[in-house]
Write a protein that holds these residues in place. Structure first.
Motif, mmCIF file in Angstrom:
data_model
loop_
_atom_site.group_PDB
_atom_site.id
_atom_site.type_symbol
_atom_site.label_atom_id
_atom_site.label_comp_id
_atom_site.label_asym_id
_atom_site.label_seq_id
_atom_site.Cartn_x
_atom_site.Cartn_y
_atom_site.Cartn_z
ATOM 1 N N TRP A 145 -3.577 5.236 4.715
ATOM 2 C CA TRP A 145 -3.100 5.048 6.097
ATOM 3 C C TRP A 145 -3.370 6.298 6.917
ATOM 4 O O TRP A 145 -3.838 6.230 8.066
ATOM 5 N N ALA A 146 -3.062 7.471 6.353
ATOM 6 C CA ALA A 146 -3.278 8.725 7.072
ATOM 7 C C ALA A 146 -4.756 8.917 7.401
ATOM 8 O O ALA A 146 -5.102 9.381 8.499
ATOM 9 N N LEU A 147 -5.613 8.541 6.486
ATOM 10 C CA LEU A 147 -7.059 8.666 6.736
ATOM 11 C C LEU A 147 -7.499 7.748 7.869
ATOM 12 O O LEU A 147 -8.408 8.090 8.631
ATOM 13 N N ARG A 148 -6.868 6.585 7.971
ATOM 14 C CA ARG A 148 -7.224 5.674 9.069
ATOM 15 C C ARG A 148 -6.747 6.216 10.416
ATOM 16 O O ARG A 148 -7.348 5.939 11.455
ATOM 17 N N VAL A 149 -5.655 6.983 10.406
ATOM 18 C CA VAL A 149 -5.153 7.584 11.641
ATOM 19 C C VAL A 149 -6.078 8.693 12.117
ATOM 20 O O VAL A 149 -6.309 8.858 13.325
ATOM 21 N N GLU A 172 0.828 -1.207 0.000
ATOM 22 C CA GLU A 172 0.000 0.000 0.000
ATOM 23 C C GLU A 172 0.859 1.253 0.000
ATOM 24 O O GLU A 172 0.535 2.244 -0.647
ATOM 25 N N ASN A 173 1.985 1.203 0.716
ATOM 26 C CA ASN A 173 2.877 2.354 0.792
ATOM 27 C C ASN A 173 4.012 2.258 -0.229
ATOM 28 O O ASN A 173 5.084 2.837 -0.044
ATOM 29 N N GLY A 174 3.789 1.535 -1.310
ATOM 30 C CA GLY A 174 4.830 1.321 -2.302
ATOM 31 C C GLY A 174 5.271 2.563 -3.033
ATOM 32 O O GLY A 174 6.311 2.557 -3.702
ATOM 33 N N LYS A 215 2.064 10.595 14.229
ATOM 34 C CA LYS A 215 2.439 9.325 13.627
ATOM 35 C C LYS A 215 2.976 9.561 12.223
ATOM 36 O O LYS A 215 2.469 10.437 11.509
ATOM 37 N N HIS A 216 3.973 8.767 11.840
ATOM 38 C CA HIS A 216 4.563 8.863 10.510
ATOM 39 C C HIS A 216 4.349 7.552 9.774
ATOM 40 O O HIS A 216 4.367 6.475 10.386
ATOM 41 N N SER A 217 4.176 7.627 8.465
ATOM 42 C CA SER A 217 3.811 6.439 7.683
ATOM 43 C C SER A 217 4.946 5.439 7.521
ATOM 44 O O SER A 217 4.719 4.328 7.059
ATOM 45 N N GLY A 218 6.185 5.797 7.848
ATOM 46 C CA GLY A 218 7.253 4.799 7.878
ATOM 47 C C GLY A 218 8.368 5.036 6.884
ATOM 48 O O GLY A 218 9.525 5.140 7.263
ATOM 49 N N ASP A 219 8.045 5.092 5.605
ATOM 50 C CA ASP A 219 9.075 5.298 4.596
ATOM 51 C C ASP A 219 9.210 6.780 4.281
ATOM 52 O O ASP A 219 8.275 7.562 4.449
ATOM 53 N N PRO A 271 9.754 10.075 1.792
ATOM 54 C CA PRO A 271 9.468 11.113 2.779
ATOM 55 C C PRO A 271 8.247 10.806 3.626
ATOM 56 O O PRO A 271 8.154 11.214 4.770
ATOM 57 N N GLY A 272 7.275 10.082 3.072
ATOM 58 C CA GLY A 272 6.116 9.672 3.848
ATOM 59 C C GLY A 272 5.225 10.820 4.267
ATOM 60 O O GLY A 272 5.417 11.975 3.876
ATOM 61 N N LEU A 273 4.244 10.493 5.077
ATOM 62 C CA LEU A 273 3.301 11.469 5.598
ATOM 63 C C LEU A 273 3.314 11.422 7.120
ATOM 64 O O LEU A 273 3.513 10.360 7.719
ATOM 65 N N THR A 274 3.097 12.563 7.737
ATOM 66 C CA THR A 274 2.936 12.644 9.183
ATOM 67 C C THR A 274 1.546 13.172 9.494
ATOM 68 O O THR A 274 1.092 14.146 8.880
ATOM 69 N N VAL A 275 0.865 12.505 10.426
ATOM 70 C CA VAL A 275 -0.447 12.940 10.899
ATOM 71 C C VAL A 275 -0.290 13.295 12.368
ATOM 72 O O VAL A 275 0.181 12.474 13.180
ATOM 73 N N ALA A 276 -0.668 14.506 12.749
ATOM 74 C CA ALA A 276 -0.546 14.963 14.135
ATOM 75 C C ALA A 276 -1.883 15.528 14.596
ATOM 76 O O ALA A 276 -2.612 16.153 13.824
ATOM 77 N N LEU A 277 -2.187 15.282 15.865
ATOM 78 C CA LEU A 277 -3.386 15.842 16.487
ATOM 79 C C LEU A 277 -2.951 16.884 17.524
ATOM 80 O O LEU A 277 -2.132 16.594 18.398
ATOM 81 N N PHE A 278 -3.488 18.089 17.401
ATOM 82 C CA PHE A 278 -3.226 19.156 18.349
ATOM 83 C C PHE A 278 -4.532 19.480 19.076
ATOM 84 O O PHE A 278 -5.612 19.483 18.468
ATOM 85 N N VAL A 279 -4.437 19.715 20.375
ATOM 86 C CA VAL A 279 -5.624 20.042 21.171
ATOM 87 C C VAL A 279 -5.445 21.417 21.825
ATOM 88 O O VAL A 279 -4.308 21.861 22.069
ATOM 89 N N LYS A 280 -6.559 22.046 22.121
ATOM 90 C CA LYS A 280 -6.525 23.382 22.721
ATOM 91 C C LYS A 280 -5.912 23.312 24.108
ATOM 92 O O LYS A 280 -6.233 22.433 24.902
#
Length: 480
Positions: A364-368, A355-357, A464-468, A470-479
């Motif tokens: 993956w980012a959407l699932r996070v 999937e991350n080929g 979280k980072h997708s692994g390879d 450059p990949g993607l990073t998903v971060a959650l920020f809260v107030k």
């Protein structure tokens, strides 16, 4: 007469091989490429193809005036192709077909240079390359460029064999296709000059001159867009050590085939009548990386591995010629080479079909992203939202920055609000997605949007980072 009668019958099977072998190998190579089409998700380059192809023809011209001008012919083709659908399989199908065409031409070019078996072995080697599986399942023009380059050498052989006008016209068309599929595919054309003869000098240079017009136009456009490739670092000669891996898609297989290619050059050289073609095929393989690095050093950094995929057919052809030239056991040798090649590249074939080929796993980012009501989302790079819009199949956080549904006319980003704090007012949670590692966004100012979210009063809760890379990073920020 007895000898002639005895030798005549075997000619029929040979003729059948010349008729059917190219088609079988075309199906094999095209099928190998297409087998990875539905596995790996689209990456940023492929999503750029979708963005460009979805525009009107005037819109594509406006885009080409600012960025990706040398891809304009491919974008125009994909504009009409995508009218029938935008599924991954459909968008990548033309690249798989182009790989099949390249394999067909390799078989016949190998036959012309040596024998049917040389062409068949070359096409089989081509089919097992992980690089073929990658670019044959990639919605960009690299497979088209490889097919056009093989076509140009094939057409040149035919024109030199029988110097008639219609064959030189075909050669000129082939050169034009090389120039139109990717700007740096033209780096193979100097290898053609090794085949110039006095009796064809005028016709060959006329065909080259006319066929090179697209390169001149696209080159001038691309020169004015150097800012669009400012991300490419300057390289040194050490990149040539990685060239076998780049061409084959796997280190072990690349080194093996490169050694075989050298053997093929030597064997061709020993056949004194083929020395011009020996130089031409060697030039096809080694001139593009040499010239690309020269352009990088003298003009602007442009050395990117994928620009050199056009050398992969040459690597396979020279390896096929080396095996076919063995005095005995060439069939056994071919089987051993193919089995060894599959073993040496097995993991790479698995990797390109994951999937991350393509190293940008948006599903993956959407699932996070586990969105709650009133969550917001901010994209570190505006163009990343194209992938989220393509793959999202459920409720997404509110895209608080986007101010229009159409991408920018001069790029792949979208019009956005500049005041992040005002856009996030009243939101308790905000998801931030960016292309790159966690470190690139959370340390320093590599991703300015992250800093703007933090200054708006939010603190990091999850990353979280997708692994390879450059990949993607998903971060959650809260107030706070």
């Amino acid at each position: 007469m007895t000898t002639a009668a005895t030798l005549a019958p075997p000619a029929r099977p040979a003729q059948r091989k010349r008729t059917f072998a190219p088609w079988w190998m075309s199906l094999l190579a095209g099928g190998a490429a297409f087998s990875g089409t539905g596995s790996a998700t689209l990456n940023g380059d492929e999503l750029a193809t979708i963005s460009a192809a979805a525009r009107s023809l005037p819109g594509m011209w406006e885009l080409a005036r600012h960025i990706d001008g040398h891809f304009l012919p491919y974008y125009v083709f994909m504009h009409f192709w995508s009218m029938a659908g935008s599924a991954e399989l459909w968008l990548r199908l033309p690249s798989a077909v182009a790989i099949g065409v390249a394999a067909w031409l390799l078989v016949d070019l190998g036959r012309r240079l040596h024998s049917v078996r040389a062409g068949v072995i070359a096409a089989a080697v081509f089919a097992i390359l992980p690089s073929v599986s990658y670019y044959g399942a990639f919605a960009r023009s690299y497979a088209f460029a490889a097919a056009a380059v093989v076509f140009s050498f094939w057409a040149l052989h035919r024109a030199l064999e029988h110097s008639v006008t219609r064959r030189w016209v075909v050669y000129g068309v082939a050169v034009a296709l090389v120039c139109s599929t990717h700007l740096f595919a033209v780096l193979v054309l100097p290898a053609h000059l090794a085949l110039v003869r006095r009796d064809v000098l005028v016709r060959m240079f006329a065909a080259l001159a006319v066929g090179s017009v697209p390169a001149l136009v696209l080159g001038l456009v691309g020169f004015g867009e150097r800012h669009a490739i400012s991300w490419i670092p300057q390289r040194g000669p050490e990149v040539w050590l990685k060239f076998p891996k780049m061409a084959a898609g796997a280190t072990g297989l690349g080194v093996l085939l490169f050694a075989m290619a050298v053997a093929g050059v030597v064997l061709l050289w020993l056949r004194r009548s083929d020395r011009e073609w020996t130089i031409a095929l060697a030039g096809w393989l080694i001139l593009p990386p040499i010239l690309l690095l020269a352009v990088s050093q003298l003009v602007t950094p442009v050395y990117v591995d994928r620009y050199l995929f056009v050398t992969a057919p040459a690597l396979a052809l020279l390896a096929g010629l080396a095996v076919a030239a063995l005095p005995r056991f060439h069939v056994v040798a071919a089987v051993v080479v193919l089995l060894a090649g599959c073993a040496l590249s097995f993991q790479e074939h698995v990797d390109v079909r994951e999937e991350n080929g393509r190293f940008e796993n948006i599903p993956w980012a959407l699932r996070v992203v586990k969105a709650e009501p009133d969550d917001a989302i901010v994209y570190g790079q505006s163009q990343v939202r194209t992938g989220f819009d393509y793959y999202a199949d459920s409720l997404m956080p509110v895209d608080v920055l986007k101010t229009g549904d159409d991408p920018d006319p001069d790029g792949f980003g979208y019009p956005e609000r500049s005041d992040v704090a005002a856009a996030l007012k009243g939101r308790e949670r905000v998801w931030v997605v960016w292309r790159g590692t966690k470190k690139s966004g959370l340390e320093g100012d590599g991703v300015p949007r992250v800093g703007e979210v933090e200054r708006a009063g939010y603190e990091l809760s999850l990353a979280k980072h997708s692994g390879d890379l450059p990949g993607l990073t998903v971060a959650l920020f809260v107030k706070k």
